[in-house]
Design a protein around this motif. Structure first.
Motif, PDB file in Angstrom:
ATOM      1  N   ILE A  63     -37.139  -1.083 -26.701  1.00 27.16           N
ATOM      2  CA  ILE A  63     -38.597  -1.029 -26.536  1.00 27.16           C
ATOM      3  C   ILE A  63     -38.943  -0.659 -25.097  1.00 27.16           C
ATOM      4  O   ILE A  63     -39.864   0.131 -24.846  1.00 27.16           O
ATOM      5  N   ASP A  64     -38.196  -1.211 -24.135  1.00 23.56           N
ATOM      6  CA  ASP A  64     -38.411  -0.838 -22.731  1.00 23.56           C
ATOM      7  C   ASP A  64     -38.211   0.668 -22.541  1.00 23.56           C
ATOM      8  O   ASP A  64     -38.976   1.336 -21.840  1.00 23.56           O
ATOM      9  N   TYR A  65     -37.165   1.184 -23.166  1.00 23.00           N
ATOM     10  CA  TYR A  65     -36.866   2.623 -23.126  1.00 23.00           C
ATOM     11  C   TYR A  65     -38.015   3.422 -23.726  1.00 23.00           C
ATOM     12  O   TYR A  65     -38.462   4.424 -23.170  1.00 23.00           O
ATOM     13  N   MET A  66     -38.510   2.954 -24.859  1.00 22.90           N
ATOM     14  CA  MET A  66     -39.599   3.624 -25.559  1.00 22.90           C
ATOM     15  C   MET A  66     -40.892   3.624 -24.745  1.00 22.90           C
ATOM     16  O   MET A  66     -41.664   4.589 -24.781  1.00 22.90           O
ATOM     17  N   GLU A  67     -41.130   2.573 -23.989  1.00 23.00           N
ATOM     18  CA  GLU A  67     -42.389   2.430 -23.263  1.00 23.00           C
ATOM     19  C   GLU A  67     -42.322   3.003 -21.850  1.00 23.00           C
ATOM     20  O   GLU A  67     -43.290   2.893 -21.102  1.00 23.00           O
ATOM     21  N   SER A  68     -41.203   3.603 -21.479  1.00 24.54           N
ATOM     22  CA  SER A  68     -41.099   4.186 -20.132  1.00 24.54           C
ATOM     23  C   SER A  68     -40.880   5.690 -20.263  1.00 24.54           C
ATOM     24  O   SER A  68     -41.723   6.409 -20.772  1.00 24.54           O
ATOM     25  N   GLY A  69     -39.766   6.161 -19.784  1.00 20.28           N
ATOM     26  CA  GLY A  69     -39.429   7.574 -19.872  1.00 20.28           C
ATOM     27  C   GLY A  69     -37.967   7.736 -19.555  1.00 20.28           C
ATOM     28  O   GLY A  69     -37.307   6.792 -19.091  1.00 20.28           O
ATOM     29  N   ALA A  70     -37.429   8.933 -19.768  1.00 23.69           N
ATOM     30  CA  ALA A  70     -35.988   9.106 -19.648  1.00 23.69           C
ATOM     31  C   ALA A  70     -35.593  10.277 -18.755  1.00 23.69           C
ATOM     32  O   ALA A  70     -34.438  10.686 -18.760  1.00 23.69           O
ATOM     33  N   LEU A  71     -36.531  10.821 -17.969  1.00 21.95           N
ATOM     34  CA  LEU A  71     -36.161  11.859 -17.016  1.00 21.95           C
ATOM     35  C   LEU A  71     -35.389  11.219 -15.859  1.00 21.95           C
ATOM     36  O   LEU A  71     -35.796  10.165 -15.350  1.00 21.95           O
ATOM     37  N   PRO A  72     -34.272  11.803 -15.437  1.00 23.15           N
ATOM     38  CA  PRO A  72     -33.375  11.144 -14.479  1.00 23.15           C
ATOM     39  C   PRO A  72     -34.034  10.611 -13.215  1.00 23.15           C
ATOM     40  O   PRO A  72     -33.721   9.492 -12.777  1.00 23.15           O
ATOM     41  N   GLY A  89     -49.549   4.430 -32.081  1.00 26.50           N
ATOM     42  CA  GLY A  89     -48.744   3.277 -32.448  1.00 26.50           C
ATOM     43  C   GLY A  89     -47.276   3.396 -32.085  1.00 26.50           C
ATOM     44  O   GLY A  89     -46.759   4.487 -31.846  1.00 26.50           O
ATOM     45  N   VAL A  90     -46.619   2.238 -32.072  1.00 26.81           N
ATOM     46  CA  VAL A  90     -45.187   2.182 -31.786  1.00 26.81           C
ATOM     47  C   VAL A  90     -44.401   3.017 -32.790  1.00 26.81           C
ATOM     48  O   VAL A  90     -43.407   3.655 -32.457  1.00 26.81           O
ATOM     49  N   GLY A  91     -44.869   3.036 -34.037  1.00 20.33           N
ATOM     50  CA  GLY A  91     -44.175   3.805 -35.074  1.00 20.33           C
ATOM     51  C   GLY A  91     -44.077   5.282 -34.752  1.00 20.33           C
ATOM     52  O   GLY A  91     -43.067   5.925 -35.048  1.00 20.33           O
ATOM     53  N   TYR A  92     -45.126   5.837 -34.120  1.00 19.47           N
ATOM     54  CA  TYR A  92     -45.109   7.247 -33.747  1.00 19.47           C
ATOM     55  C   TYR A  92     -44.121   7.500 -32.613  1.00 19.47           C
ATOM     56  O   TYR A  92     -43.434   8.528 -32.582  1.00 19.47           O
ATOM     57  N   LYS A  93     -44.058   6.569 -31.676  1.00 25.41           N
ATOM     58  CA  LYS A  93     -43.099   6.716 -30.576  1.00 25.41           C
ATOM     59  C   LYS A  93     -41.668   6.609 -31.095  1.00 25.41           C
ATOM     60  O   LYS A  93     -40.779   7.356 -30.668  1.00 25.41           O
ATOM     61  N   LEU A  94     -41.459   5.684 -32.021  1.00 24.41           N
ATOM     62  CA  LEU A  94     -40.123   5.537 -32.602  1.00 24.41           C
ATOM     63  C   LEU A  94     -39.710   6.829 -33.303  1.00 24.41           C
ATOM     64  O   LEU A  94     -38.588   7.309 -33.136  1.00 24.41           O
ATOM     65  N   TYR A 104     -45.192  11.337 -10.344  1.00 22.11           N
ATOM     66  CA  TYR A 104     -44.048  12.232 -10.546  1.00 22.11           C
ATOM     67  C   TYR A 104     -44.193  13.020 -11.847  1.00 22.11           C
ATOM     68  O   TYR A 104     -44.030  14.251 -11.881  1.00 22.11           O
ATOM     69  N   ILE A 105     -44.525  12.323 -12.944  1.00 18.09           N
ATOM     70  CA  ILE A 105     -44.679  12.978 -14.247  1.00 18.09           C
ATOM     71  C   ILE A 105     -45.851  13.950 -14.219  1.00 18.09           C
ATOM     72  O   ILE A 105     -45.782  15.062 -14.761  1.00 18.09           O
ATOM     73  N   SER A 106     -46.931  13.563 -13.554  1.00 23.15           N
ATOM     74  CA  SER A 106     -48.082  14.456 -13.429  1.00 23.15           C
ATOM     75  C   SER A 106     -47.707  15.726 -12.669  1.00 23.15           C
ATOM     76  O   SER A 106     -48.128  16.836 -13.040  1.00 23.15           O
ATOM     77  N   ALA A 107     -46.897  15.584 -11.625  1.00 25.38           N
ATOM     78  CA  ALA A 107     -46.464  16.744 -10.833  1.00 25.38           C
ATOM     79  C   ALA A 107     -45.589  17.681 -11.664  1.00 25.38           C
ATOM     80  O   ALA A 107     -45.704  18.907 -11.553  1.00 25.38           O
ATOM     81  N   ASN A 110     -40.817  16.131 -25.535  1.00 22.64           N
ATOM     82  CA  ASN A 110     -39.446  16.113 -25.026  1.00 22.64           C
ATOM     83  C   ASN A 110     -39.116  14.805 -24.320  1.00 22.64           C
ATOM     84  O   ASN A 110     -37.957  14.386 -24.270  1.00 22.64           O
ATOM     85  N   ASP A 111     -40.137  14.152 -23.758  1.00 30.41           N
ATOM     86  CA  ASP A 111     -39.932  12.838 -23.139  1.00 30.41           C
ATOM     87  C   ASP A 111     -41.219  12.037 -23.263  1.00 30.41           C
ATOM     88  O   ASP A 111     -42.311  12.551 -22.987  1.00 30.41           O
ATOM     89  N   LEU A 112     -41.094  10.779 -23.676  1.00 31.58           N
ATOM     90  CA  LEU A 112     -42.282   9.955 -23.894  1.00 31.58           C
ATOM     91  C   LEU A 112     -43.004   9.585 -22.602  1.00 31.58           C
ATOM     92  O   LEU A 112     -44.096   9.016 -22.649  1.00 31.58           O
ATOM     93  N   SER A 113     -42.422   9.904 -21.451  1.00 32.42           N
ATOM     94  CA  SER A 113     -43.099   9.617 -20.182  1.00 32.42           C
ATOM     95  C   SER A 113     -44.443  10.351 -20.098  1.00 32.42           C
ATOM     96  O   SER A 113     -45.397   9.851 -19.487  1.00 32.42           O
ATOM     97  N   PHE A 114     -44.551  11.530 -20.716  1.00 29.37           N
ATOM     98  CA  PHE A 114     -45.825  12.254 -20.698  1.00 29.37           C
ATOM     99  C   PHE A 114     -46.909  11.439 -21.389  1.00 29.37           C
ATOM    100  O   PHE A 114     -48.059  11.417 -20.956  1.00 29.37           O
ATOM    101  N   LYS A 115     -46.535  10.766 -22.472  1.00 33.41           N
ATOM    102  CA  LYS A 115     -47.480   9.904 -23.169  1.00 33.41           C
ATOM    103  C   LYS A 115     -47.712   8.606 -22.398  1.00 33.41           C
ATOM    104  O   LYS A 115     -48.849   8.206 -22.150  1.00 33.41           O
ATOM    105  N   ASN A 116     -46.626   7.955 -22.019  1.00 34.52           N
ATOM    106  CA  ASN A 116     -46.725   6.611 -21.451  1.00 34.52           C
ATOM    107  C   ASN A 116     -47.426   6.570 -20.104  1.00 34.52           C
ATOM    108  O   ASN A 116     -48.147   5.617 -19.805  1.00 34.52           O
TER     109      ASN A 116
END
Length: 422
Positions: free
Chosen positions: A188-197, A323-328, A211-214, A308-314
């Motif tokens: 869930i922590d992974y889902m609610e954050s982002g995964a770009l290095p 909802g969480v279901g869409y992120k999953l 950073y994500i905005s840039a 490609n990465d949920l960070s754009f959303k989060n």
């Protein structure tokens, strides 16, 4: 010329210098390393900041550890402003010649050209040196524009290159870099954050948001607006926002056009279709076609888009109901793609299957749902899979605390264990 050589020296592995390698991504380096020793051009593609540069440097470092002389590594990253003097492929030729004169490498030279699409005419350089039978070269390149790379490579290097798509960190990599335990909460922590290095070296949410905005602004401006002479940059960004906020939903271009018109924005079908295509080319959004399970063919019309990465959303658009279901579902899609599957949305009459995933002879039907909280939810999620009469694998992926027994041949998989079965 001396300052150009000094720049090259700064970023290479010579004289004991080891450029930053980042978190070691063994899955990628193993796959790519299997192709070393051949004249095939190794091509890494993916969104900006997804980690392609780190992987190229990790491969170079692995070559050195296997016995390659560091002086036989030639690495250029066109993302670095220090390399702004390279704008045309002949500039790169001059630099390569200078390198050979200065270091006099013996035997094969390993060329690593990062963000190669930023060099005009790069394909001539790659084509020439990949087929050079006088001086031996092996070439690795990376790029952030799928259409431009694929068109040039298909034209000049048909059958002489191998492609690797690089995604942001998987959940497995996320737990590796954070040292978190593999369980529901860390997923869930992974889902609610982002995964770009680079997110993992930033101290707080505000710096991560900036950073994500840039990244978003850079991709839209440099890779789309400037390259395609976009006349309505605001509409382009709003199309991107729409796709992010409607990820995992079936949408059509007609629906998107009508949405903008209902908000007083004049646009056309062709404009929106082109803008979506340009965003897809940057790898920030992935389009998934519908697939007729009975007829075994794709269906035109509605489709789904995944981020490609949920960070754009989060970090950028968290207020929109999502909802969480869409992120999953988005994460399941990305995990399937990382594992090398072709992915479709399954359709059969009045039912929909979230994913039809194909790789070689293997085919898996998957449903993704937040929780199987009661019998009614379970019936709803299992019903589309039960309606499929063939004998391919079927599974439901959820965030339930306990793993449920198989039901009529349909497996239940906890989301944080999905990679184990792929």
């Amino acid at each position: 010329m001396e300052e150009y050589f000094a720049t090259l020296k700064k970023y290479n592995f010579w004289e004991g210098n080891v450029p930053e390698l980042g978190y070691y991504r063994k899955d990628y380096t193993d796959k790519i390393f299997d192709y070393t020793g051949s004249k095939l051009v190794k091509v890494l593609v993916g969104q900006r900041r997804a980690g392609k540069s780190y992987i190229l440097r990790q491969i170079a470092h692995r070559l050195i550890e296997s016995g390659v002389d560091p002086r036989n590594i030639f690495y250029v990253n066109k993302e670095f402003t220090d390399f702004d003097f390279i704008s045309y492929y002949k500039d790169l030729e001059v630099l390569l010649k200078l390198y050979r004169e200065k270091l006099k490498p013996e035997g094969k030279v390993w060329l690593f050209i990062d963000e190669v699409q930023n060099i005009s005419g790069w394909e001539h350089f790659v084509n020439s040196h990949s087929q050079d039978f006088v001086e031996s070269y092996e070439i690795f390149i990376s790029g952030s524009n799928s259409k431009m790379l694929s068109m040039e490579l298909a034209t000049l290097l048909s059958g002489r290159y191998v492609n690797f798509e690089v995604f942001p960190f998987s959940y497995e990599e996320y737990t590796g870099i954070t040292q978190k335990e593999v369980k529901k909460q860390s997923y869930i922590d992974y889902m609610e954050s982002g995964a770009l290095p680079e997110l993992f070296v930033l101290p707080n949410d505000e710096t991560k948001r900036n950073y994500i905005s840039a990244i978003k602004d850079t991709v839209l401006l440099r890779d789309i607006i400037q390259r395609h002479s976009i006349k309505d940059p605001k509409l382009l960004e709003d199309v991107f926002i729409y796709l992010v906020n409607n990820a995992s939903n079936l949408v059509s271009i007609v629906n998107i056009v009508n949405y903008f018109k209902s908000n007083g924005r004049k646009t056309t079908y062709d404009t929106v279709a082109n803008y979506i295509s340009y965003i897809e080319d940057t790898f920030m959004i992935h389009k998934v076609e519908r697939y007729d399970i009975r007829g075994k063919e794709t269906i035109s019309g509605n489709c789904k888009y995944y981020i490609n990465d949920l960070s754009f959303k989060n970090y950028l658009y968290p207020g929109f109901g999502y909802g969480v279901g869409y992120k999953l579902e988005n994460l399941v899609y990305l995990e399937l793609r990382r594992a090398g599957y072709e992915v479709y949305v399954g359709a059969m009459r009045d039912k929909e299957v979230d994913f039809v995933a194909k790789k070689g002879d293997r085919l898996i039907y998957l449903q993704s749902t937040y929780l199987l909280v009661d019998e009614q939810t379970a019936l709803r999620e299992y019903a589309p899979l039960e309606a499929i009469k063939d004998n391919y694998e079927k599974a439901v992926v959820s965030l339930d605390d306990i793993s449920l027994p198989s039901n009529k041949g349909i497996r239940h998989i906890q989301a944080w264990k999905l990679h184990e079965i792929l």
